[in-house]
Design a protein around this motif. Sequence first.
Motif, short mmCIF file in Angstrom:
data_model
loop_
_atom_site.label_atom_id
_atom_site.label_comp_id
_atom_site.label_asym_id
_atom_site.label_seq_id
_atom_site.Cartn_x
_atom_site.Cartn_y
_atom_site.Cartn_z
N ASN A 157 12.07 39.02 18.51
CA ASN A 157 12.26 37.68 17.89
C ASN A 157 12.73 38.18 16.63
OD1 ASN A 157 12.47 34.87 17.30
ND2 ASN A 157 10.39 34.97 16.53
N SER B 78 17.84 35.55 16.17
CA SER B 78 18.18 35.82 17.54
C SER B 78 16.50 35.70 18.25
CB SER B 78 18.69 37.03 18.08
OG SER B 78 18.62 37.38 19.29
N GLU C 219 25.80 29.27 20.13
CA GLU C 219 24.98 30.53 20.14
C GLU C 219 25.88 31.53 20.49
OE1 GLU C 219 21.67 29.85 22.41
OE2 GLU C 219 20.32 29.28 20.75
N THR D 73 23.49 42.39 21.32
CA THR D 73 23.24 43.24 22.00
C THR D 73 22.70 44.59 21.29
OG1 THR D 73 25.33 44.11 21.85
CG2 THR D 73 24.60 42.70 24.09
N GLY E 278 14.05 35.87 21.54
CA GLY E 278 14.03 36.33 23.02
C GLY E 278 12.96 36.96 23.38
N PRO E 279 13.01 37.26 24.37
CA PRO E 279 11.58 37.62 25.19
C PRO E 279 11.41 39.10 24.94
CG PRO E 279 13.62 37.60 26.64
CD PRO E 279 13.85 36.86 25.60
N LEU F 51 18.47 44.88 25.33
CA LEU F 51 18.53 43.59 24.35
C LEU F 51 19.81 42.75 24.81
CD1 LEU F 51 17.49 42.40 21.79
CD2 LEU F 51 18.84 44.02 20.46
N LYS F 52 19.44 41.64 25.20
CA LYS F 52 20.77 40.71 25.39
C LYS F 52 20.27 39.57 25.07
CE LYS F 52 24.44 39.99 28.79
NZ LYS F 52 24.79 40.41 30.07
N GLN F 53 20.23 39.00 23.94
CA GLN F 53 19.77 37.63 23.67
C GLN F 53 20.74 36.77 22.58
OE1 GLN F 53 15.43 39.57 22.64
NE2 GLN F 53 16.50 38.55 20.72
#
Length: 397
Positions: free
Chosen positions: A348, A342, A149, A153, A344-345, A385-387
């Motif tokens: 998605n 990606s 992965e 950002t 992510g919390p 955003l950082k996933q």
Amino acid sequence: MATSSTNASRASSKISSMRRFLVALIVGMLAACSSVPLPPADEPPRNAPGGAAPVADESGPLPPAIVQGKSRWQPVRFRDLPGFDEDALHDAWNAWLKSCERPAPAFVPLCPQIRRLSIASADEQRAWMRERLQPYRVEPLQGSPAGAEGLLTGYYEPLLDASRVPTASQSVPLYRPPASLASRRPWFTRQEIDTLPDARAALRGREIAYVADPLDAMMLQIQGSGRLRLAEADGSVRLVRMSFAGTNDQPYRSIGSWLLQQGAVRDASWPGIKAWAQQNPQRLNELLWSNPRVTFFREEPITDVDASSGPRGAQGVALTPGRSIAVDKDSIPYGTPVWLASPGPLVNLQRLVLAQDTGSAIVGAVRADYFTGGGYEAGEIAGRLKQPLRLWVLWPK
């Protein structure tokens, strides 16, 4: 960005039942209502809009891997792209049409078909992609196993209130490039611009506008462009764009990383940085000067036509919110369609995007900056955003 015509759409629906004449009628009608030339007779569109297109056979042998700059492209099947059959492709296709304004050489032969397919359904567009494109998983050349992965950002186009002249509340300048920029590389640092008479003299008269908050000015510089709600000297207010026009060639340093290294914050998102600055005004210059890079701008008008589009990215075309990404151009060429996944919390994402921009912090094979749009809400997403990230390029067969 509207690219279809009402007449063509209605005509397409009327002839949908005439199966035996479908391809001939659609190609002929589109030739009559579009200024885009048809491909040569010996290379017709394999899946013309207006009917059910067959799914390409994916059982054949895969092509060899491709080394592209800092990355290796490993061939895969379309079924390996997570969520490929569920993406609503309309906005992505509009972004692709913009890339066709300045296409990469590999995509020049496909752009006439991409334009015509703008009136097709998402299923027809997917079938054409399966027929004409080969997906490749993007991997680093060294050090990471297959499927490793990367990092996603976000960035956005800020909207700031500004004044054409300095006022008591708006006194932080945004500059055009200085005349001496080309003759001195690197140019003065951010701290030198604020403190050295020679640097300040070189920028005198280069001010475009003034904003209230030096952190907002830095954010505009980090994003590379933005919009100003600009109060003119005559009292009128108009919307203009600040577009990237160069830098001082100093290295970029993340002020969020600087705060983390200082042990000053646990939340290095943009809201967290601004909260720290409000609590520590005596250290604001120290924070700002930790990033020596300064961006210079040029002013551009915003017309009704491009009001909903983003700024022009490094490819030279307007960015599309949610469908444009910045990449390392040594790993993915500008104008390449990319499948992005990606989880992510925050968001998605499993969708088609276009590689249309770059950035000084966007380095590496599996690395992307996702354009979220303009304004406050887009900034909230971009700032947090950082996933994890996986990327697949879709390259012509």
